[in-house]
Design an enzyme around this catalytic site. Sequence first.
Site, PDB file in Angstrom:
ATOM      1  N   SER A 201       0.815  -1.214   0.000  1.00 19.32           N
ATOM      2  CA  SER A 201       0.000   0.000   0.000  1.00 19.32           C
ATOM      3  C   SER A 201       0.850   1.266   0.000  1.00 19.32           C
ATOM      4  CB  SER A 201      -0.931   0.008   1.214  1.00 19.32           C
ATOM      5  OG  SER A 201      -1.738  -1.133   1.246  1.00 19.32           O
ATOM      6  N   HIS A 280       0.567   4.320   4.383  1.00 17.12           N
ATOM      7  CA  HIS A 280      -0.030   5.060   3.276  1.00 17.12           C
ATOM      8  C   HIS A 280       0.516   6.482   3.223  1.00 17.12           C
ATOM      9  CE1 HIS A 280      -3.862   2.304   3.466  1.00 17.12           C
ATOM     10  NE2 HIS A 280      -2.751   1.651   3.180  1.00 17.12           N
TER      11      HIS A 280
END
Length: 420
Positions: A201, A280
Amino acid sequence: MEEPRRPEIRLKVNSRRFGGGNIIHPVEVEQSSPTPFPAAVNQSQTPSPFREVKHFKKWLPWLIPTFVIADTVLFIITMYVNDCPKNSVSCIATFLKRLSFQPFKENPLLGPSSETLHKMGALDVSKVVDDHQGWRLITCIWLHGGLFHLLANMLSLLVIGIRLEQEFGFIRIGLLYVISGFGGSLLSALFLQSNISVGASGAVFGLLGAMLSELITNWTIYANKVFYQMFSFLNNCILKIIFQKVCYFYVQMSALLTLVIIIVINLAVGILPHVDNFAHLGGFFSGFLLGFVFLMRPQFGWVNQRYTPTYSRTGAKPKYKTYQRVLWLLSLILVVAGLIAGLVSLLRGVNLNDHCSWCHYMSCVPTSRWSCDTDPVSCMSVQTGNQYTLTCSDGGKNGTYLLDNPNQSMIRSLCSQLCR
C-alpha cells in the site's frame, strides 16, 4: 531565382484521457515531404529525432505486471508455508488443503497467521532495532495479509502503475515504487511499534502521490486537444488565445480535482482498524516529493525549438522552467533528509507517539462499532488430559477446547480467536 522553402516541422500528438478531458503532448516527430535545404545548412547538425522523442515516447510496460506476478507468487508461497490444516484447529476453504486460510476471526482478510507473516519477513520494529534486521523495511512491501488485501493492492497498482510506466519508463517508476515503499515502512515503524506490518500500500500510494506532483510540475506543458477541435474555426488570434487559456485551465483543474478526491478517499479508508495508514501517508509523501525529481518533463517550447533548423531558431528557450528546477531541488533535499532522519530515529528506538499524542488517530479512529486496540494478545493455558483451558491475559475471557497433541501454533491460533 526562386528562394528555397524552409522545411515544415510538425509535431504529432497522442491524446490520452485523464480527469475529465484530453491532455496531449508530443510523442513523435514527422517531417513533411522532402523540401530543399539551403546549401549552407549542415544537415548533420540537425538533432536526431530519437534523441528528442525519448522525453515523450510511450514505453512498453513490463515492470509493473512483473511486480503484480511477484506479489501473487509470494502470497501463494506464504500460504504454503502457513499450512493451516497442520497449524490450526479450523480453516477456511479447506478444499485448498495446505493453501487454505486461517479462521475468519483470526484473519478477516483471508490469509495466513501473523506468525507466518513474521517468518516471511513482515515489518517488526523490535527485530529491526534490536536484531538489526533492517531488510524487513523492504521485504514487508512484497507480502500481504490476505487475499482481499492482495487483490485491492494489485488492482490499484495495475491501474496507476501501468499508466506511469508507459509515460516515464521502468527505471524511474521502479525506483519511485521501491523508495516510496521504503518511506511508508519507515513512517509505519516510527508509529506502530507493537504490531507487524505488511503490504504494498505504501508503494502504491507513492505512485499516487507522484501522479499529483507530475501534474503540478508539468502543469504548463499540457494542452487540451478539445480546443483544437472545437475552436479551430476561429480566425481571430486573440479569441483563440482566450479560448485556449480557458480550456487549458479547465482540463488541468478537472484532472487535479479528480486526483485529489481519489487520494482523499483512499487516505480516509486508512482510519479503519487493521489498516496501516501511516504506511499510506509515508508512501504518499515520499512519492509526492520523488515525482518532482523523477517525472519532470522538458517544456513544450524547448522540444519544438529543437526540431527547428539552426538558421530559423529565434528566442532560445531553456529545457526546464525555473519553477520546475526549484521544485526539483527542494524535493530532492526534503526526501533525502527525511529518509535519513527517519532511519536514524528508528535505529535509535524513537517512538513518535511519545512526541505526538494525537497522531494515532491518523491511522485509526475508534467508534462504537470498532476498537482500535490492536496490541498482541496472549493467553494462559491450563492442560487437563486432552482438555485445554485458555484464559486471555487482558480481559479474563476463557475457553475450553479438546485437543490431541496440539502444537504451539494451534494454541496461538485459538488464543487469537478467543481474545480478539
